[in-house]
Scaffold this motif. Structure first.
Motif, PDB file in Angstrom:
ATOM      1  N   GLY A  50       0.823  -1.208   0.000  1.00 39.54           N
ATOM      2  CA  GLY A  50       0.000   0.000   0.000  1.00 39.54           C
ATOM      3  C   GLY A  50       0.852   1.250   0.000  1.00 39.54           C
ATOM      4  N   GLU A  51       1.928   1.211   0.754  1.00 36.62           N
ATOM      5  CA  GLU A  51       2.831   2.364   0.818  1.00 36.62           C
ATOM      6  C   GLU A  51       3.576   2.551  -0.491  1.00 36.62           C
ATOM      7  OE1 GLU A  51       3.192   4.615   3.378  1.00 36.62           O
ATOM      8  OE2 GLU A  51       1.447   3.583   4.181  1.00 36.62           O
ATOM      9  N   ALA A  58       5.621  11.207  -1.174  1.00 40.02           N
ATOM     10  CA  ALA A  58       4.798  10.992   0.023  1.00 40.02           C
ATOM     11  C   ALA A  58       5.629  10.415   1.166  1.00 40.02           C
ATOM     12  CB  ALA A  58       3.644  10.046  -0.302  1.00 40.02           C
ATOM     13  N   HIS A  59       6.793   9.862   0.829  1.00 36.75           N
ATOM     14  CA  HIS A  59       7.699   9.305   1.835  1.00 36.75           C
ATOM     15  C   HIS A  59       8.883  10.220   2.106  1.00 36.75           C
ATOM     16  CE1 HIS A  59       5.760   5.362   2.135  1.00 36.75           C
ATOM     17  NE2 HIS A  59       5.468   5.541   0.861  1.00 36.75           N
ATOM     18  N   ARG A  65      10.871   8.687  -8.679  1.00 37.53           N
ATOM     19  CA  ARG A  65      10.909   7.258  -8.986  1.00 37.53           C
ATOM     20  C   ARG A  65      11.466   6.483  -7.802  1.00 37.53           C
ATOM     21  NH1 ARG A  65      16.315   5.695 -11.811  1.00 37.53           N
ATOM     22  NH2 ARG A  65      17.501   7.359 -10.897  1.00 37.53           N
ATOM     23  N   TRP A  66      11.010   5.250  -7.707  1.00 35.77           N
ATOM     24  CA  TRP A  66      11.467   4.375  -6.636  1.00 35.77           C
ATOM     25  C   TRP A  66      12.791   3.724  -7.024  1.00 35.77           C
ATOM     26  CZ3 TRP A  66       9.866   4.393  -1.894  1.00 35.77           C
ATOM     27  CH2 TRP A  66       8.571   4.765  -1.592  1.00 35.77           C
ATOM     28  N   GLY A  71      13.301   2.180  -1.377  1.00 32.97           N
ATOM     29  CA  GLY A  71      12.401   1.148  -0.864  1.00 32.97           C
ATOM     30  C   GLY A  71      12.854   0.645   0.495  1.00 32.97           C
ATOM     31  N   GLN A  72      14.153   0.429   0.639  1.00 32.00           N
ATOM     32  CA  GLN A  72      14.697  -0.005   1.925  1.00 32.00           C
ATOM     33  C   GLN A  72      14.418   1.021   3.012  1.00 32.00           C
ATOM     34  OE1 GLN A  72      18.785  -0.450   0.886  1.00 32.00           O
ATOM     35  NE2 GLN A  72      18.554  -2.568   0.202  1.00 32.00           N
ATOM     36  N   THR A  73      14.631   2.290   2.679  1.00 33.17           N
ATOM     37  CA  THR A  73      14.406   3.365   3.645  1.00 33.17           C
ATOM     38  C   THR A  73      12.938   3.435   4.036  1.00 33.17           C
ATOM     39  OG1 THR A  73      16.268   4.603   2.755  1.00 33.17           O
ATOM     40  CG2 THR A  73      14.662   5.841   4.052  1.00 33.17           C
ATOM     41  N   ALA A  74      12.051   3.346   3.052  1.00 32.09           N
ATOM     42  CA  ALA A  74      10.613   3.416   3.336  1.00 32.09           C
ATOM     43  C   ALA A  74      10.170   2.236   4.208  1.00 32.09           C
ATOM     44  CB  ALA A  74       9.820   3.444   2.031  1.00 32.09           C
TER      45      ALA A  74
END
Length: 97
Positions: A50-51, A58-59, A65-66, A71-74
């Motif tokens: 969902g995130e 938003a993060h 772009r991801w 991704g690891q940080t989020a």
């Protein structure tokens, strides 16, 4: 023709091996095997899915772009779980890329 190589081992591992030998013999020298990677439950992964549907902004990321690092940080921020090198494998296990 035989080529001999010198093997240099520092004092700390040598002392650790010597202590393991004294305390447990050959069994004491046996490797415990590879450490297992930290896991994420299905519910936790659903939460991260969902995130990940949200934009990186938003993060708190500046770019749109991801990346694996983002991704690891989020994941670390959201789940409070550190998954340094297993994010790619985790995504692959759940059919993500």
């Amino acid at each position: 023709m035989v080529i001999a190589r010198e093997l240099w081992v520092s004092v700390r591992p040598t002392e650790r091996w010597r202590r393991a030998w004294r305390e447990g013999g050959m069994e004491g020298l046996r490797s415990p095997g590879l450490a297992t990677a930290p896991g994420v439950s299905g519910a936790q992964f659903t939460l991260t899915e969902g995130e990940s549907g949200k934009e990186p902004a938003a993060h708190g990321f500046d770019e749109e772009r991801w990346t694996l690092a983002r991704g690891q940080t989020a994941i670390r921020r959201r789940l409070r779980v550190n998954l340094p090198a297993v994010v790619w494998r985790l995504l692959k296990q759940h059919g993500q890329s």
